[in-house]
Design a protein around this motif. Structure first.
Motif, PDB file in Angstrom:
ATOM      1  N   PHE A 128     -43.815  16.962   7.427  1.00  0.00           N
ATOM      2  CA  PHE A 128     -42.961  16.231   8.360  1.00  0.00           C
ATOM      3  C   PHE A 128     -43.049  14.759   7.993  1.00  0.00           C
ATOM      4  N   TRP A 129     -41.930  14.056   8.127  1.00  0.00           N
ATOM      5  CA  TRP A 129     -41.907  12.628   7.839  1.00  0.00           C
ATOM      6  C   TRP A 129     -41.245  11.921   9.005  1.00  0.00           C
ATOM      7  N   LYS A 130     -41.734  10.719   9.295  1.00  0.00           N
ATOM      8  CA  LYS A 130     -41.116   9.960  10.387  1.00  0.00           C
ATOM      9  C   LYS A 130     -40.805   8.535   9.941  1.00  0.00           C
ATOM     10  N   ARG A 131     -39.651   8.069  10.431  1.00  0.00           N
ATOM     11  CA  ARG A 131     -39.201   6.714  10.152  1.00  0.00           C
ATOM     12  C   ARG A 131     -38.976   6.019  11.483  1.00  0.00           C
ATOM     13  N   GLU A 132     -39.425   4.778  11.533  1.00  0.00           N
ATOM     14  CA  GLU A 132     -39.303   4.001  12.761  1.00  0.00           C
ATOM     15  C   GLU A 132     -37.906   3.425  12.925  1.00  0.00           C
ATOM     16  N   HIS A 133     -37.392   3.496  14.131  1.00  0.00           N
ATOM     17  CA  HIS A 133     -36.176   2.794  14.531  1.00  0.00           C
ATOM     18  C   HIS A 133     -36.638   1.775  15.563  1.00  0.00           C
ATOM     19  N   LEU A 134     -36.515   0.524  15.224  1.00  0.00           N
ATOM     20  CA  LEU A 134     -37.130  -0.553  15.992  1.00  0.00           C
ATOM     21  C   LEU A 134     -36.280  -0.993  17.175  1.00  0.00           C
ATOM     22  N   ALA A 135     -36.951  -1.575  18.171  1.00  0.00           N
ATOM     23  CA  ALA A 135     -36.286  -2.040  19.393  1.00  0.00           C
ATOM     24  C   ALA A 135     -35.270  -3.145  19.100  1.00  0.00           C
ATOM     25  N   ASN A 136     -35.464  -3.870  17.990  1.00  0.00           N
ATOM     26  CA  ASN A 136     -34.511  -4.940  17.651  1.00  0.00           C
ATOM     27  C   ASN A 136     -33.261  -4.413  16.951  1.00  0.00           C
ATOM     28  N   GLY A 137     -33.133  -3.086  16.849  1.00  0.00           N
ATOM     29  CA  GLY A 137     -31.941  -2.477  16.280  1.00  0.00           C
ATOM     30  C   GLY A 137     -32.012  -2.193  14.794  1.00  0.00           C
ATOM     31  N   THR A 138     -33.087  -2.569  14.129  1.00  0.00           N
ATOM     32  CA  THR A 138     -33.220  -2.309  12.692  1.00  0.00           C
ATOM     33  C   THR A 138     -33.937  -0.983  12.450  1.00  0.00           C
ATOM     34  N   VAL A 139     -33.727  -0.464  11.255  1.00  0.00           N
ATOM     35  CA  VAL A 139     -34.422   0.753  10.847  1.00  0.00           C
ATOM     36  C   VAL A 139     -35.611   0.351  10.004  1.00  0.00           C
ATOM     37  N   GLY A 140     -36.775   0.819  10.396  1.00  0.00           N
ATOM     38  CA  GLY A 140     -38.003   0.484   9.685  1.00  0.00           C
ATOM     39  C   GLY A 140     -38.248   1.415   8.501  1.00  0.00           C
ATOM     40  N   GLU A 141     -39.455   1.346   8.024  1.00  0.00           N
ATOM     41  CA  GLU A 141     -39.874   2.142   6.874  1.00  0.00           C
ATOM     42  C   GLU A 141     -40.322   3.529   7.327  1.00  0.00           C
ATOM     43  N   TRP A 142     -40.421   4.429   6.350  1.00  0.00           N
ATOM     44  CA  TRP A 142     -41.045   5.717   6.613  1.00  0.00           C
ATOM     45  C   TRP A 142     -42.523   5.465   6.858  1.00  0.00           C
ATOM     46  N   VAL A 143     -43.087   6.120   7.851  1.00  0.00           N
ATOM     47  CA  VAL A 143     -44.482   5.907   8.243  1.00  0.00           C
ATOM     48  C   VAL A 143     -45.399   6.557   7.212  1.00  0.00           C
ATOM     49  N   GLU A 144     -46.362   5.775   6.734  1.00  0.00           N
ATOM     50  CA  GLU A 144     -47.330   6.258   5.746  1.00  0.00           C
ATOM     51  C   GLU A 144     -48.458   7.017   6.434  1.00  0.00           C
ATOM     52  N   ALA A 145     -49.069   7.932   5.695  1.00  0.00           N
ATOM     53  CA  ALA A 145     -50.261   8.624   6.184  1.00  0.00           C
ATOM     54  C   ALA A 145     -51.366   7.594   6.396  1.00  0.00           C
ATOM     55  N   ASN A 146     -52.284   7.893   7.314  1.00  0.00           N
ATOM     56  CA  ASN A 146     -53.372   6.944   7.522  1.00  0.00           C
ATOM     57  C   ASN A 146     -54.729   7.623   7.419  1.00  0.00           C
ATOM     58  N   THR A 147     -55.744   6.813   7.164  1.00  0.00           N
ATOM     59  CA  THR A 147     -57.085   7.344   6.922  1.00  0.00           C
ATOM     60  C   THR A 147     -57.706   7.947   8.177  1.00  0.00           C
ATOM     61  N   LYS A 148     -57.316   7.492   9.371  1.00  0.00           N
ATOM     62  CA  LYS A 148     -57.848   8.088  10.604  1.00  0.00           C
ATOM     63  C   LYS A 148     -57.428   9.547  10.721  1.00  0.00           C
TER      64      LYS A 148
END
Length: 161
Positions: A128-148
């Motif tokens: 599964f992959w997720k991409r952020e859609h920001l409150a300022n109306g822009t589309v962010g990056e795909w969320v990277e995996a994290n060490t936690k």
């Protein structure tokens, strides 16, 4: 004769529409020996007000297969009687459910452990992959995996990896 865990009911779903946790939890099968139902519901958070929504994509067929593999491993490890894993795709707005994992067992420890195990592996191993859609109306990056998330998964293995 197979162990009770080997006979546990398994339900996996990937949904393009809103996930109604109550409806899904109502489908959990219980029997007279069920003493526990444990669940986790992951919800899209605002991330300090910066996030409006998450766009979720998956690898069709492979995501469901990996979800099943993870649930089967939980079923092998704990005496659970049923397990459920449901994951959203598409646009998920802040406050809406993304993922639901639930398990039933005779005792709470097995149900809790199975749910945590499945969730820890879904976060890292299911495609599964997720991409952020920001409150300022822009589309962010795909969320990277994290060490936690990797550390949470790795605690379930004997060698830590």
């Amino acid at each position: 004769m197979p162990s009770p865990s080997a006979l546990a009911k398994l339900r996996i779903a990937v949904l393009p529409e809103r996930l109604d946790a109550n409806d899904w939890l109502a489908t959990m099968e219980t029997d007279p020996d069920t003493g526990a139902v444990a669940s986790f519901l992951g919800i899209c958070r605002a991330d300090g007000g910066t996030l409006q929504a998450l766009e979720l994509e998956h690898y069709p067929g492979m995501a469901e297969a990996e979800m099943s593999r993870i649930a089967e491993e939980a079923r092998r490890r704990w005496p659970i009687t049923s397990i459920l894993a449901v994951h959203r795709t598409g646009m998920v707005n802040v406050g809406e459910p993304i993922v639901l994992v639930a398990a039933t067992s005779s005792h709470r420890a097995a149900a809790f452990d199975a749910v945590r195990f499945v969730m820890d592996f879904l976060k890292t191993d299911a495609p599964f992959w997720k991409r952020e859609h920001l409150a300022n109306g822009t589309v962010g990056e795909w969320v990277e995996a994290n060490t936690k998330d990797d550390a949470a998964r790795d605690r379930w293995t004997a060698d830590g990896g």
